[in-house]
Design an enzyme around this catalytic site. Structure first.
Site, PDB file in Angstrom:
ATOM      1  N   HIS A   1      -1.461   0.857  -1.411  1.00 10.43           N
ATOM      2  CA  HIS A   1      -1.941  -0.227  -2.103  1.00 10.43           C
ATOM      3  C   HIS A   1      -1.949  -0.182  -3.645  1.00 10.43           C
ATOM      4  CE1 HIS A   1      -5.493   2.355  -2.753  1.00 10.43           C
ATOM      5  NE2 HIS A   1      -5.807   1.698  -3.912  1.00 10.43           N
TER       6      HIS A   1
HETATM    7  C1  UD1 Z   1      -9.025  -2.023  -5.940  1.00  8.89           C
HETATM    8  C2  UD1 Z   1      -9.165  -1.053  -6.913  1.00  8.89           C
HETATM    9  C3  UD1 Z   1      -8.684   0.461  -6.555  1.00  8.89           C
HETATM   10  C4  UD1 Z   1      -9.186   0.720  -5.145  1.00  8.89           C
HETATM   11  C5  UD1 Z   1      -8.622  -0.559  -4.153  1.00  8.89           C
HETATM   12  C6  UD1 Z   1      -8.917  -0.468  -2.691  1.00  8.89           C
HETATM   13  C7  UD1 Z   1      -9.338  -1.750  -9.381  1.00  8.89           C
HETATM   14  C8  UD1 Z   1      -8.783  -1.410 -10.439  1.00  8.89           C
HETATM   15  N1  UD1 Z   1      -8.551  -1.138  -8.255  1.00  8.89           N
HETATM   16  O1  UD1 Z   1      -7.453  -2.115  -5.988  1.00  8.89           O
HETATM   17  O2  UD1 Z   1      -8.982   1.376  -7.181  1.00  8.89           O
HETATM   18  O3  UD1 Z   1      -8.346   1.999  -4.665  1.00  8.89           O
HETATM   19  O4  UD1 Z   1      -9.409  -1.796  -4.771  1.00  8.89           O
HETATM   20  O5  UD1 Z   1      -8.697  -1.518  -1.991  1.00  8.89           O
HETATM   21  O6  UD1 Z   1     -10.389  -1.855  -9.563  1.00  8.89           O
HETATM   22  N2  UD1 Z   1      -7.196  -9.341  -2.186  1.00  8.89           N
HETATM   23  C9  UD1 Z   1      -7.360 -10.102  -1.362  1.00  8.89           C
HETATM   24  N3  UD1 Z   1      -8.528 -10.146  -0.601  1.00  8.89           N
HETATM   25  C10 UD1 Z   1      -9.487  -9.328  -1.019  1.00  8.89           C
HETATM   26  C11 UD1 Z   1      -9.195  -8.621  -2.176  1.00  8.89           C
HETATM   27  C12 UD1 Z   1      -8.029  -8.447  -2.936  1.00  8.89           C
HETATM   28  O7  UD1 Z   1      -6.407 -10.675  -0.995  1.00  8.89           O
HETATM   29  O8  UD1 Z   1     -10.561  -9.231  -0.470  1.00  8.89           O
HETATM   30  C13 UD1 Z   1      -5.789  -9.494  -3.174  1.00  8.89           C
HETATM   31  C14 UD1 Z   1      -5.940  -9.834  -4.362  1.00  8.89           C
HETATM   32  O9  UD1 Z   1      -5.841 -11.306  -4.544  1.00  8.89           O
HETATM   33  C15 UD1 Z   1      -4.979  -9.082  -5.331  1.00  8.89           C
HETATM   34  C16 UD1 Z   1      -4.639  -7.841  -4.752  1.00  8.89           C
HETATM   35  O10 UD1 Z   1      -5.355  -8.197  -3.149  1.00  8.89           O
HETATM   36  O11 UD1 Z   1      -3.878  -9.852  -5.362  1.00  8.89           O
HETATM   37  C17 UD1 Z   1      -5.259  -6.565  -5.228  1.00  8.89           C
HETATM   38  O12 UD1 Z   1      -6.586  -6.656  -5.461  1.00  8.89           O
HETATM   39  P1  UD1 Z   1      -7.305  -6.175  -6.623  1.00  8.89           P
HETATM   40  O13 UD1 Z   1      -8.873  -6.328  -6.657  1.00  8.89           O
HETATM   41  O14 UD1 Z   1      -6.550  -6.609  -7.830  1.00  8.89           O
HETATM   42  O15 UD1 Z   1      -7.304  -4.582  -6.590  1.00  8.89           O
HETATM   43  P2  UD1 Z   1      -6.484  -3.587  -5.364  1.00  8.89           P
HETATM   44  O16 UD1 Z   1      -5.406  -3.512  -5.383  1.00  8.89           O
HETATM   45  O17 UD1 Z   1      -7.373  -3.956  -4.144  1.00  8.89           O
END
Ligand code: UD1
Length: 396
Positions: free
Chosen positions: A223
């Protein structure tokens, strides 16, 4: 005494569950009650990324949900700060407790300090030295601001000392993630792999012709922006999975939304979905992940939490990063992981070598399942217990 704790994203939930349980335990036998308020920033919002963990780990519903959702880092931080400031002004806690290194950790500790509220950071002192990781910046700022820095291992305590953190703020308490692992591993071990696959198959995937038995499959999670966001790096990794990993083993991949999006962007979604030895799952629950870990021949991951769980369970692990903030989990320090970055030649070489290794569980000091109790006791001693000298002076 009022404690307000914050969760935002998936890896926070496993850390807050034992903390809440330890507060409940404290309150049962103590006339000085700790009042606890749980705030969810809403960074992770899908049922599978958030709500499912609350149910499974028996975490009470958050008292407040800020519903921040997706966005750039600046948007997530900014919206969280604006909403969290209002919460603090209304509830006036004595302590804000933050865990880990996600955006919620940073945003909430900054605002708490701006309002002169004490901050306790659980999982303090981890350092990868890699300033291109958003999590490293979150850790550095949070630790700099915190009044109580609770570290999972002595290496992390030393990191803080080297940065000049006063000794009385640093407390080595152990790893709270392992409290959750120890409380749930027996139950998790009873789950069936077949059922996990059946209940979580990624939308659009056909049921696999053949199901793997224990020790016959690899597990991957991916991820981090450094592996997922760069199209070339990501495509090379996927081709390695399709050409090498699946030749030796079935591969089970519970996919993170960030990686799912990118698979579609680089045009590899259908190829992955239709590969006979690759089983693509939606994000799975905590018990299910522990069960896969117990049965896996090898794990390939860029997750910090999985490195720690592999260490305790002994699963040989390839960490798809060039550095780690958790060096205690590395093979050279007695753990089960090895750093392989995202260079395919290096990953391939280590992959074939690692396949020949047996499970080798190890347990770093104080990763004993009792960290949350130590934390609550400490918070109570430091911040909650009424000052006896003041009481004495009142009664003289
Ligand atoms: C976040 C944390 C990371 C952790 C990871 C575990 C930060 C900087 N990063 O990264 O440390 O290891 O979570 O998962 O806080 N999305 C969905 N559904 C959700 C959540 C997110 O579709 O429930 C999508 C978002 O739209 C985005 C992507 O997933 O495009 C990434 O989500 P984001 O919250 O930016 O960070 P993670 O990569 O999950």
């Amino acid at each position: 005494m009022k404690i307000l704790s914050v969760v935002g994203a998936r890896p926070n939930f496993m850390k807050i569950a034992p903390f809440i349980r330890a507060i409940e335990k404290h309150n049962l036998g103590n006339e000085y009650q700790i009042q606890h308020i749980l705030v969810h920033t809403g960074q992770h919002y899908d049922v599978r990324m958030s709500e499912a963990f609350f149910t499974e780990l028996n975490i009470p519903d958050p008292d407040i949900n800020l519903e921040i959702g997706s966005g750039s880092h600046a948007e997530q931080l900014g919206y969280t700060m604006i909403a969290f400031e209002k919460v603090l002004i209304e509830h006036k806690p004595d302590w804000v407790v933050v865990v880990g290194d996600v955006n919620a950790t940073l945003a909430c500790s900054v605002i708490a300090k701006r309002l002169n509220i004490k901050v306790c950071h659980i999982e303090a002192g981890l350092r990868s030295g890699d300033m291109s990781m958003p999590e490293e910046i979150n850790r550095l700022v949070t630790d700099r601001l915190s009044d109580l820095l609770l570290t999972p291992d002595p290496i992390s305590s030393d990191n803080l000392r080297k940065e000049g953190t006063p000794e009385d703020k640093i407390h080595f308490v152990g790893n709270i993630m392992i409290d959750t692992l120890e409380a749930n591993r027996e139950r998790a071990s009873k789950l069936s792999i077949e059922k996990i696959i059946e209940e979580n198959l990624a939308h659009g995937t056909n049921y696999p012709d053949k199901l793997p038995l224990d020790s016959e499959f690899a597990v991957m999670t991916l991820h981090r922006p450094s592996n997922v966001d760069d199209e070339i790096v990501f495509s090379n990794l996927i081709n390695f999975l399709l050409n090498d990993v699946t030749k030796e083993n079935m591969l089970i991949w519970p996919i993170h939304p960030r990686a799912k999006k990118q698979l579609k962007t680089v045009g590899l979604w259908n190829k992955v979905l239709s590969h006979p030895s690759l089983i693509l799952l939606e994000p799975i629950g905590y018990y299910e992940m522990v069960r896969l870990n117990i049965g896996a021949k090898i794990i390939l991951t860029d997750s910090g939490g999985l490195q720690e769980e592999c260490c305790i369970l002994g699963t040989p692990c390839l960490t798809l990063r060039w550095n780690t903030e958790r060096p205690i989990t590395l093979r050279e320090n007695g753990g089960a992981s090895v750093l392989v970055g995202n260079d395919i030649e290096r990953i391939r070489k280590e992959y074939y070598h690692t396949l020949s290794l047996n499970r080798k569980p190890s347990r770093p000091e104080l990763w004993d399942g009792k960290t949350a109790n130590r934390i609550v006791k400490l918070l109570y001693e430091i911040g909650c217990k009424p000052d006896i000298s003041v009481l004495q002076s009142i009664f003289v």
